[in-house]
Motif scaffolding. Structure first.
Motif, PDB file in Angstrom:
ATOM      1  N   LEU A  18       1.050 -15.935  -8.284  1.00 41.07           N
ATOM      2  CA  LEU A  18       1.985 -15.155  -7.191  1.00 41.07           C
ATOM      3  C   LEU A  18       2.145 -13.605  -7.573  1.00 41.07           C
ATOM      4  O   LEU A  18       2.794 -13.497  -6.176  1.00 41.07           O
ATOM      5  N   VAL A  19       1.867 -12.970  -8.123  1.00 42.20           N
ATOM      6  CA  VAL A  19       2.802 -11.570  -8.304  1.00 42.20           C
ATOM      7  C   VAL A  19       1.219 -10.689  -8.211  1.00 42.20           C
ATOM      8  O   VAL A  19       1.009 -10.952  -9.820  1.00 42.20           O
ATOM      9  N   THR A  20       0.249  -9.743  -7.996  1.00 45.81           N
ATOM     10  CA  THR A  20       0.605  -8.504  -8.568  1.00 45.81           C
ATOM     11  C   THR A  20       1.037  -7.567  -8.212  1.00 45.81           C
ATOM     12  O   THR A  20       1.862  -7.238  -6.855  1.00 45.81           O
ATOM     13  N   ARG A  21       0.588  -5.919  -9.433  1.00 48.69           N
ATOM     14  CA  ARG A  21       2.020  -5.470  -9.414  1.00 48.69           C
ATOM     15  C   ARG A  21       0.945  -3.957  -9.338  1.00 48.69           C
ATOM     16  O   ARG A  21      -0.052  -3.971  -9.332  1.00 48.69           O
ATOM     17  N   ILE A  22       1.049  -2.776  -8.791  1.00 46.30           N
ATOM     18  CA  ILE A  22       0.610  -1.362  -8.290  1.00 46.30           C
ATOM     19  C   ILE A  22       1.557  -0.632  -8.274  1.00 46.30           C
ATOM     20  O   ILE A  22       2.489  -0.236  -7.864  1.00 46.30           O
ATOM     21  N   LEU A  23       0.906   0.977  -9.061  1.00 45.35           N
ATOM     22  CA  LEU A  23       1.842   1.537  -9.705  1.00 45.35           C
ATOM     23  C   LEU A  23       1.540   2.794  -8.695  1.00 45.35           C
ATOM     24  O   LEU A  23       0.783   3.048  -8.411  1.00 45.35           O
ATOM     25  N   LEU A  39       2.867  -7.191  -4.448  1.00 47.05           N
ATOM     26  CA  LEU A  39       2.638  -7.865  -3.435  1.00 47.05           C
ATOM     27  C   LEU A  39       2.731  -9.901  -4.465  1.00 47.05           C
ATOM     28  O   LEU A  39       2.223  -9.593  -5.230  1.00 47.05           O
ATOM     29  N   VAL A  40       3.615 -10.085  -2.994  1.00 46.58           N
ATOM     30  CA  VAL A  40       3.644 -11.716  -3.804  1.00 46.58           C
ATOM     31  C   VAL A  40       2.962 -12.420  -2.837  1.00 46.58           C
ATOM     32  O   VAL A  40       2.628 -12.084  -1.394  1.00 46.58           O
ATOM     33  N   GLY A  41       2.103 -13.672  -3.256  1.00 43.43           N
ATOM     34  CA  GLY A  41       1.762 -14.654  -2.353  1.00 43.43           C
ATOM     35  C   GLY A  41      -0.213 -14.345  -3.010  1.00 43.43           C
ATOM     36  O   GLY A  41      -0.093 -13.602  -3.781  1.00 43.43           O
ATOM     37  N   LEU A  45       0.544 -12.287   2.495  1.00 44.26           N
ATOM     38  CA  LEU A  45       1.740 -11.426   1.704  1.00 44.26           C
ATOM     39  C   LEU A  45       2.741 -11.264   2.131  1.00 44.26           C
ATOM     40  O   LEU A  45       3.059 -10.747   2.802  1.00 44.26           O
ATOM     41  N   ALA A  46       3.527 -10.579   0.730  1.00 45.93           N
ATOM     42  CA  ALA A  46       5.055 -10.341   1.354  1.00 45.93           C
ATOM     43  C   ALA A  46       4.446  -8.695   0.803  1.00 45.93           C
ATOM     44  O   ALA A  46       4.144  -9.007  -0.659  1.00 45.93           O
ATOM     45  N   VAL A  47       4.978  -7.719   0.250  1.00 45.67           N
ATOM     46  CA  VAL A  47       4.955  -6.069  -0.230  1.00 45.67           C
ATOM     47  C   VAL A  47       6.411  -6.035  -0.897  1.00 45.67           C
ATOM     48  O   VAL A  47       6.966  -5.870   0.438  1.00 45.67           O
ATOM     49  N   ILE A  48       6.552  -5.438  -1.737  1.00 47.65           N
ATOM     50  CA  ILE A  48       8.370  -5.559  -2.485  1.00 47.65           C
ATOM     51  C   ILE A  48       8.144  -4.326  -3.031  1.00 47.65           C
ATOM     52  O   ILE A  48       7.340  -3.566  -3.040  1.00 47.65           O
ATOM     53  N   ASP A  49       8.789  -2.914  -1.761  1.00 42.76           N
ATOM     54  CA  ASP A  49       8.627  -1.894  -2.752  1.00 42.76           C
ATOM     55  C   ASP A  49       7.332  -0.787  -2.493  1.00 42.76           C
ATOM     56  O   ASP A  49       7.037  -0.868  -3.124  1.00 42.76           O
ATOM     57  N   PRO A  50       7.046  -0.478  -1.366  1.00 42.21           N
ATOM     58  CA  PRO A  50       5.954  -0.015  -0.754  1.00 42.21           C
ATOM     59  C   PRO A  50       5.849   1.425  -1.577  1.00 42.21           C
ATOM     60  O   PRO A  50       4.699   1.852  -1.556  1.00 42.21           O
ATOM     61  N   GLY A  51       7.118   1.227  -1.938  1.00 41.08           N
ATOM     62  CA  GLY A  51       6.832   3.259  -2.507  1.00 41.08           C
ATOM     63  C   GLY A  51       6.887   4.129  -1.811  1.00 41.08           C
ATOM     64  O   GLY A  51       7.641   4.716  -1.030  1.00 41.08           O
ATOM     65  N   PRO A  52       6.414   5.415  -2.842  1.00 39.38           N
ATOM     66  CA  PRO A  52       5.655   6.828  -2.144  1.00 39.38           C
ATOM     67  C   PRO A  52       5.365   6.720  -0.521  1.00 39.38           C
ATOM     68  O   PRO A  52       4.119   5.870  -1.037  1.00 39.38           O
ATOM     69  N   ASP A 136       2.548 -20.030   0.320  1.00 34.61           N
ATOM     70  CA  ASP A 136       2.832 -20.559  -1.103  1.00 34.61           C
ATOM     71  C   ASP A 136       3.756 -19.422  -1.600  1.00 34.61           C
ATOM     72  O   ASP A 136       4.120 -19.307  -2.716  1.00 34.61           O
ATOM     73  N   TRP A 137       5.106 -18.769  -0.830  1.00 40.18           N
ATOM     74  CA  TRP A 137       5.636 -18.136  -1.536  1.00 40.18           C
ATOM     75  C   TRP A 137       7.082 -18.497  -0.602  1.00 40.18           C
ATOM     76  O   TRP A 137       7.152 -18.528   0.342  1.00 40.18           O
ATOM     77  N   THR A 138       8.351 -18.286  -1.427  1.00 40.64           N
ATOM     78  CA  THR A 138       9.743 -18.179  -0.688  1.00 40.64           C
ATOM     79  C   THR A 138      10.302 -16.836  -1.472  1.00 40.64           C
ATOM     80  O   THR A 138      10.596 -17.205  -2.847  1.00 40.64           O
TER      81      THR A 138
END
Length: 288
Positions: A18-23, A39-41, A45-52, A136-138
């Protein structure tokens, strides 16, 4: 600072079903390899800390989203390496910005992290324990003030993951810089995480996932207590100014980080003062 060569920016890396990371491409002595967006889901999706607000990073996020519906853009806090991409990503996806409260603080002092994002404008602020969900996520909000007063972590209930933002990082101790950073609040927030039984992996905004989180947090608490003890011993020995303490406590530190180290020492001193253990006399401190 040596940045690991196996830290490619812009690539979508699956860390969990359920978790994808983009640096993001913003490495520095303060962000390590850069800010990590999650990215969650799977289908929505949910996007956590979209960044600069960096066009290259935003393009990488859009590529990783790959046309899927984004239900929420979540921010752990509003430092400028975490939240500015929320607005352009909202414009591209129509997803609401959800998560921490807005906070913009004028602060000209020496920082060890990014300044605050004055343009952050959430559509919804989450209180401690509030949830948002996809197919599929909470995700539930975990209030963790200390690094900043508005800091939230997000717990992924299906897998025991915790997106720990800058409250717990995988490469360094967390910056606690007054006036907004609060050492007493930070320690309470660490203790709060220690009492959460279901967290199995932390996904920090900087550094690698943390597989034994309670052991890791216990080490962070111990480190802060050691620093506190150092400060009290230095005061007893007559070292009473922050620059002098930094010189004694941070031997071999990159000179670019001296100001930031001083803010951390100041955070400890303010906490000790509020507990009645030290007193302040102008720019100097002493045991109470």
């Amino acid at each position: 600072m040596d940045i690991p060569v196996d830290a490619p920016t812009g690539l979508a890396m699956t860390l969990d079903p359920l978790v994808t990371r983009i640096l993001a491409p913003n490495p520095s002595p303060f962000t390590y390899t850069g800010t990590q967006t999650y990215l969650v889901g799977t289908t929505e999706l949910a996007v956590i800390d979209p960044g600069p607000d960096d066009p290259e990073h935003i393009a990488a996020l859009v590529s990783a989203i790959a046309g899927r519906k984004v239900l929420a853009i979540l921010c752990t806090h509003t430092h400028r390496d975490h939240s500015p991409a929320a607005a352009p990503l909202k414009a591209l996806t129509s997803a609401p910005i959800i998560g921490c409260a807005p906070l913009s603080l004028a602060d000209a002092g020496p920082r060890a992290d990014a300044s605050f994002d004055a343009g952050y404008a959430p559509d919804r602020v989450l209180a401690d324990g509030e949830r948002i969900a996809g197919p599929d996520w909470t995700l539930s909000a975990v209030a963790t003030p200390g690094h900043t007063s508005n800091h939230l972590c997000f717990a992924l209930e299906e897998s025991g993951g915790l997106f720990s933002g800058d409250h717990v990082m995988g490469w360094s101790t967390t910056v606690v810089a007054p006036p907004d950073g609060d050492m007493a609040a930070y320690m309470r927030s660490l203790d709060k995480l220690m009492h959460r039984a279901g967290d199995r992996t932390y996904f920090p905004a900087h550094g690698e996932p943390i597989a034994r989180p309670h052991r890791f947090v216990r080490g962070l608490i111990g480190h802060r207590k050691q620093r506190e003890g150092q400060i009290l011993r230095l005061l007893e020995a007559g070292t009473g100014t922050v620059p002098a303490m930094v010189e004694r406590m941070y031997v071999g530190l990159d000179p670019r980080l001296n100001g930031a180290a001083g803010r951390s020492v100041l955070a400890h001193l303010i906490d000790l003062r509020d507990r009645g253990l030290v007193s302040e006399e102008g720019d100097a401190w002493k045991r109470a």
